[in-house]
Design an enzyme around this catalytic site. Structure first.
Site, PDB file in Angstrom:
ATOM      1  N   TRP A 103       0.830  -1.216   0.000  1.00  9.22           N
ATOM      2  CA  TRP A 103       0.000   0.000   0.000  1.00  9.22           C
ATOM      3  C   TRP A 103       0.854   1.250   0.000  1.00  9.22           C
ATOM      4  O   TRP A 103       0.478   2.267  -0.594  1.00  9.22           O
ATOM      5  CB  TRP A 103      -0.970  -0.022   1.186  1.00  9.22           C
ATOM      6  CG  TRP A 103      -1.908  -1.184   1.114  1.00  9.22           C
ATOM      7  CD1 TRP A 103      -1.995  -2.218   2.003  1.00  9.22           C
ATOM      8  CD2 TRP A 103      -2.865  -1.480   0.075  1.00  9.22           C
ATOM      9  NE1 TRP A 103      -2.953  -3.120   1.594  1.00  9.22           N
ATOM     10  CE2 TRP A 103      -3.498  -2.693   0.414  1.00  9.22           C
ATOM     11  CE3 TRP A 103      -3.245  -0.821  -1.094  1.00  9.22           C
ATOM     12  CZ2 TRP A 103      -4.495  -3.266  -0.390  1.00  9.22           C
ATOM     13  CZ3 TRP A 103      -4.231  -1.388  -1.888  1.00  9.22           C
ATOM     14  CH2 TRP A 103      -4.843  -2.598  -1.527  1.00  9.22           C
ATOM     15  N   ASP A 172      -1.697   6.634   6.223  1.00 10.11           N
ATOM     16  CA  ASP A 172      -2.722   5.673   5.823  1.00 10.11           C
ATOM     17  C   ASP A 172      -2.993   4.774   7.028  1.00 10.11           C
ATOM     18  O   ASP A 172      -2.185   3.925   7.379  1.00 10.11           O
ATOM     19  CB  ASP A 172      -2.208   4.858   4.630  1.00 10.11           C
ATOM     20  CG  ASP A 172      -3.198   3.793   4.158  1.00 10.11           C
ATOM     21  OD1 ASP A 172      -4.230   3.592   4.822  1.00 10.11           O
ATOM     22  OD2 ASP A 172      -2.914   3.167   3.118  1.00 10.11           O
ATOM     23  N   LYS A 196     -12.017  -2.044   6.926  1.00  4.80           N
ATOM     24  CA  LYS A 196     -11.227  -2.915   7.789  1.00  4.80           C
ATOM     25  C   LYS A 196     -11.666  -2.801   9.242  1.00  4.80           C
ATOM     26  O   LYS A 196     -12.000  -3.789   9.857  1.00  4.80           O
ATOM     27  CB  LYS A 196      -9.746  -2.606   7.650  1.00  4.80           C
ATOM     28  CG  LYS A 196      -9.114  -3.378   6.501  1.00  4.80           C
ATOM     29  CD  LYS A 196      -8.625  -2.558   5.388  1.00  4.80           C
ATOM     30  CE  LYS A 196      -8.232  -3.412   4.191  1.00  4.80           C
ATOM     31  NZ  LYS A 196      -7.600  -2.619   3.168  1.00  4.80           N
TER      32      LYS A 196
HETATM   33  C1  LIG Z   1      -7.003  -2.177   2.145  1.00  6.68           C
HETATM   34  C2  LIG Z   1      -5.998  -1.086   2.215  1.00  6.68           C
HETATM   35  C3  LIG Z   1      -5.942  -0.071   1.244  1.00  6.68           C
HETATM   36  C4  LIG Z   1      -6.827  -0.060   0.024  1.00  6.68           C
HETATM   37  O1  LIG Z   1      -8.114   0.275   0.330  1.00  6.68           O
HETATM   38  P1  LIG Z   1      -9.226   0.505  -0.814  1.00  6.68           P
HETATM   39  O2  LIG Z   1     -10.336   1.123  -0.043  1.00  6.68           O
HETATM   40  O3  LIG Z   1      -9.552  -0.849  -1.362  1.00  6.68           O
HETATM   41  O4  LIG Z   1      -8.659   1.394  -1.847  1.00  6.68           O
HETATM   42  C5  LIG Z   1      -5.027   0.936   1.416  1.00  6.68           C
HETATM   43  N1  LIG Z   1      -4.187   0.958   2.472  1.00  6.68           N
HETATM   44  C6  LIG Z   1      -4.210  -0.005   3.420  1.00  6.68           C
HETATM   45  C7  LIG Z   1      -3.255   0.070   4.564  1.00  6.68           C
HETATM   46  C8  LIG Z   1      -5.107  -1.052   3.318  1.00  6.68           C
HETATM   47  O5  LIG Z   1      -5.121  -2.021   4.247  1.00  6.68           O
END
Ligand SMILES: *Cc1c(COP(=O)(O)O)cnc(C)c1O
Length: 360
Positions: A103, A172, A196
């Site tokens: 990511w 993030d 998540k």
């Molecule tokens: C799942 C995830 C993403 C991507 O998320 P989307 O909503 O599918 O774009 C980005 N960063 C992290 C740390 C993730 O776990």
């Protein structure tokens, strides 16, 4: 299958049963309006109240200072990889990135399309099995921000302590927001996809310091400007109504069990139990270095890929789903976010010990 099995999926991920039960009622008749939740106008009094309450709860639970805006956007966390450099950098500018996994890499790629990402650290040569210490990298003086991923969902690593820098942090937090107490003030921007640790897919939360809203270059189109959404309380266009509503239910649930401080204790205990079981025998081997281990995604290997796939199959028969590791590293991964019950961890450990005895 029973009504509920233990779902270790990395995301979309398990949600509290009481949240699902409430949503299933409201989806047909919301609050005696005679209309289903997903049929309400986003400008209706009912939905405006839901959106306001959700934001207020998030502010309360994360202790978000008044000079930060909270936005509920669409496009997933991945859209933020581009929106951040579009709004905070622009051509000719630079930001520092820590490459701790898939990511982070994707965010670096987008930043390099818009501006320049200075990659100050990478753990790629070690299969992303750790996150850096403060002393392992330095931030270029001309950088606008320091970008990192607090929890690397795929590799099962997590920053125990956030980076410290004179520059503002951009983070993030898709897979560990609301899992532990944090201090918002060093951050210019925090974002997280909901699916998540906060709710269903469809909404991305952005927490942005309000002085940053005026930095966006004129060349950025309307929908991609944070200010557009901040000025209209995330109602510039139709927001992801169902996701916002369900996030609200999850936040109420979290508040009821004691908030972030309480869930942090529970999360620490759940993860410690599982790591202890992994460390107890040579049959299991944790992927992450000990000082980088994630509380949310526990990654580990067995002596062979064959045994790993047998465990996944046997586990499903025993009522444990979603344990297959991400295709980029293989192995196993148990995702145990806030809503994942402690009993599921205890039962998985029993199952793993039995499996090791039979196959070790
Ligand atoms: C799942 C995830 C993403 C991507 O998320 P989307 O909503 O599918 O774009 C980005 N960063 C992290 C740390 C993730 O776990």
């Amino acid at each position: 299958m029973p009504e509920r099995i233990y779902n270790f999926s990395p995301g979309p991920a398990t949600l509290p049963r009481e949240v699902l039960a409430q949503a299933s009622e409201d989806i047909i008749n919301y609050n005696n309006t005679g209309m289903g939740l997903v049929e309400l106008s986003h400008r209706s009094g009912e939905f405006m109240a839901i959106a306001e309450e959700t934001e207020a709860l998030l502010r309360e639970l994360l202790n978000i200072p008044a000079n930060y805006k909270v936005l509920f956007l669409q496009g997933g966390a991945s859209t933020q990889f581009a929106m951040i450099p579009m709004n905070l950098l622009g051509a000719g500018k630079k930001a520092t990135y820590l490459n701790t996994g898939t990511w982070a890499k994707k965010a670096i790629k987008e930043a390099n399309i818009i501006a320049e990402a200075d990659v100050a650290y990478s753990s790629e040569a070690d299969s992303f099995n750790h996150v850096p210490d403060q002393a392992d990298y330095s931030v270029a003086p001309e950088s606008e921000y320091l970008y990192f991923v607090s929890n690397n969902t795929i590799y099962g690593t997590q920053f125990k302590q956030f980076p410290q820098s004179e520059k503002m942090l951009v983070c993030d937090m898709s897979s560990d927001i609301l899992s532990r107490e944090i201090d918002i003030k060093p951050f210019g921007l925090i974002f997280a996809g909901a699916q998540k640790n906060m709710g269903p897919a469809g909404a991305t939360v952005v927490i942005i310091r309000d002085d940053l809203l005026d930095r966006t270059p004129d060349s950025v189109p309307t929908m991609f400007r944070y200010k557009t959404h901040a000025d209209k309380g995330s109602m510039f266009n139709t927001p992801p109504c169902f996701a916002i509503y369900t996030i609200g239910l999850v936040l109420k649930w979290l508040k009821k069990i004691g908030g972030v401080a309480e869930i942090e204790k529970i999360n620490r205990e759940k993860a410690a139990l599982l790591y202890k079981a992994i460390d107890k025998t040579d049959f299991f081997k944790g992927h992450a270095r000990e000082n980088s281990r994630s509380m949310m995604n526990i990654t580990f290997n067995l002596p062979s890929p064959e045994l790993e796939s047998r465990l996944v199959t046997d586990a499903l028969d025993a009522g444990f789903s979603g344990l297959k590791g991400h295709r980029s590293i293989g192995g196993l991964r148990a995702s145990i976010y806030n809503a994942f019950p402690r009993q599921g961890v205890v039962d998985l450990i029993d199952f793993m010990e039995e499996f090791a005895k039979k196959n070790g």
